[in-house]
Scaffold this motif. Structure first.
Motif, PDB file in Angstrom:
ATOM      1  N   ILE A  61     -13.904  -7.507 -44.118  1.00  0.00           N
ATOM      2  CA  ILE A  61     -13.412  -6.245 -44.776  1.00  0.00           C
ATOM      3  C   ILE A  61     -12.149  -6.009 -43.725  1.00  0.00           C
ATOM      4  O   ILE A  61     -11.205  -5.290 -44.273  1.00  0.00           O
ATOM      5  N   HIS A  62     -12.023  -6.808 -42.793  1.00  0.00           N
ATOM      6  CA  HIS A  62     -10.785  -6.626 -41.897  1.00  0.00           C
ATOM      7  C   HIS A  62     -10.763  -7.985 -40.748  1.00  0.00           C
ATOM      8  O   HIS A  62     -11.810  -8.156 -40.430  1.00  0.00           O
ATOM      9  N   VAL A  63      -9.449  -8.323 -40.694  1.00  0.00           N
ATOM     10  CA  VAL A  63      -9.082  -9.518 -39.555  1.00  0.00           C
ATOM     11  C   VAL A  63      -8.253  -8.727 -38.466  1.00  0.00           C
ATOM     12  O   VAL A  63      -7.253  -7.978 -38.698  1.00  0.00           O
ATOM     13  N   TYR A  64      -8.919  -8.886 -37.232  1.00  0.00           N
ATOM     14  CA  TYR A  64      -8.190  -8.309 -36.198  1.00  0.00           C
ATOM     15  C   TYR A  64      -6.818  -9.110 -35.730  1.00  0.00           C
ATOM     16  O   TYR A  64      -6.982  -9.548 -34.494  1.00  0.00           O
ATOM     17  N   THR A  65      -6.037  -9.469 -36.439  1.00  0.00           N
ATOM     18  CA  THR A  65      -4.753 -10.262 -36.086  1.00  0.00           C
ATOM     19  C   THR A  65      -3.626  -9.487 -36.762  1.00  0.00           C
ATOM     20  O   THR A  65      -3.688  -8.656 -37.668  1.00  0.00           O
ATOM     21  N   LYS A  66      -2.323  -9.780 -36.328  1.00  0.00           N
ATOM     22  CA  LYS A  66      -1.175  -9.126 -36.682  1.00  0.00           C
ATOM     23  C   LYS A  66      -0.803  -9.554 -38.168  1.00  0.00           C
ATOM     24  O   LYS A  66      -0.458  -8.674 -38.746  1.00  0.00           O
ATOM     25  N   ASN A  67      -1.047 -10.695 -38.518  1.00  0.00           N
ATOM     26  CA  ASN A  67      -0.776 -11.300 -39.922  1.00  0.00           C
ATOM     27  C   ASN A  67      -2.033 -10.987 -41.051  1.00  0.00           C
ATOM     28  O   ASN A  67      -1.713 -11.294 -41.999  1.00  0.00           O
ATOM     29  N   GLY A  68      -3.087 -10.661 -40.411  1.00  0.00           N
ATOM     30  CA  GLY A  68      -4.199 -10.315 -41.416  1.00  0.00           C
ATOM     31  C   GLY A  68      -4.987 -11.733 -41.631  1.00  0.00           C
ATOM     32  O   GLY A  68      -5.912 -11.668 -42.719  1.00  0.00           O
ATOM     33  N   PHE A  69      -4.589 -12.832 -41.184  1.00  0.00           N
ATOM     34  CA  PHE A  69      -5.321 -14.308 -41.603  1.00  0.00           C
ATOM     35  C   PHE A  69      -5.985 -14.588 -40.329  1.00  0.00           C
ATOM     36  O   PHE A  69      -5.275 -14.628 -39.201  1.00  0.00           O
ATOM     37  N   GLY A  70      -7.403 -14.969 -40.342  1.00  0.00           N
ATOM     38  CA  GLY A  70      -8.162 -15.257 -39.191  1.00  0.00           C
ATOM     39  C   GLY A  70      -8.241 -16.879 -39.231  1.00  0.00           C
ATOM     40  O   GLY A  70      -8.732 -17.522 -39.935  1.00  0.00           O
ATOM     41  N   LYS A  71      -8.232 -17.456 -37.776  1.00  0.00           N
ATOM     42  CA  LYS A  71      -8.677 -18.679 -37.491  1.00  0.00           C
ATOM     43  C   LYS A  71      -9.767 -18.699 -36.745  1.00  0.00           C
ATOM     44  O   LYS A  71     -10.245 -17.915 -36.340  1.00  0.00           O
ATOM     45  N   VAL A  72     -10.134 -19.886 -36.126  1.00  0.00           N
ATOM     46  CA  VAL A  72     -11.211 -20.084 -35.136  1.00  0.00           C
ATOM     47  C   VAL A  72     -10.907 -19.197 -33.750  1.00  0.00           C
ATOM     48  O   VAL A  72     -10.100 -19.409 -33.275  1.00  0.00           O
ATOM     49  N   GLY A  73     -11.851 -18.346 -33.374  1.00  0.00           N
ATOM     50  CA  GLY A  73     -11.614 -17.625 -32.106  1.00  0.00           C
ATOM     51  C   GLY A  73     -11.253 -15.965 -32.345  1.00  0.00           C
ATOM     52  O   GLY A  73     -11.129 -15.264 -31.435  1.00  0.00           O
TER      53      GLY A  73
END
Length: 148
Positions: A61-73
């Motif tokens: 429901i939320h990704v804690y990155t600037k662009n909203g896309f999550g990678k490993v880590g």
């Protein structure tokens, strides 16, 4: 003569329609993201919240990155069994950088607010480049059974 003109115009129509079809199959959209909002994930640790069966799979429901896309880590917020829990992405389906593994499912490990893992064992292999990722994931790496 009329038959020759008719066949020429039909050939022109076929060529034009085939070029239109080929143009429509090419996509100019942005690059697909690994994990974003509403992505279904799989909890791969042995925490009680992640292992008991439920009629809905956990969703981001939320990704804690600037662009909203999550990678490993990267850290994400999950909706799991009517609760909100933080999790760490430890594997995703989308091919990443060179020499990084591609997994069959989007894998996450549930973590507490302070970064400690909720479970005591991780059931799947973790990517080795997670060791070099910024952030303190030493406790998550300590409970991993193997690395890829």
């Amino acid at each position: 003569m009329a038959l020759h003109l008719l066949s020429r115009s039909l050939t022109g129509l076929i060529v034009e329609s085939s070029s239109v079809i080929q143009q429509n199959t090419f996509s100019v959209s942005a690059v697909a993201a690994a994990i974003q909002k509403m992505t279904r994930v799989r909890v791969v640790d042995n925490s009680p919240l992640g292992n008991t069966p439920y009629h809905r799979s956990p969703r981001v429901i939320h990704v804690y990155t600037k662009n909203g896309f999550g990678k490993v880590g990267d850290k994400v917020l999950l909706a799991i069994k009517g609760q909100k829990k933080k999790a760490l992405i430890v594997g995703h389906k989308m091919p990443g950088e060179r020499m990084s593994p591609r997994f069959d499912s989007n894998n996450v490990v549930l973590i507490e607010e302070n970064g400690n893992p909720t479970g005591t064992r991780i059931k799947v292999p973790l990517p080795t480049h997670l060791r070099k990722v910024k952030g303190d994931y030493s406790k998550v790496l300590a409970i991993a059974s193997s690395f890829v």
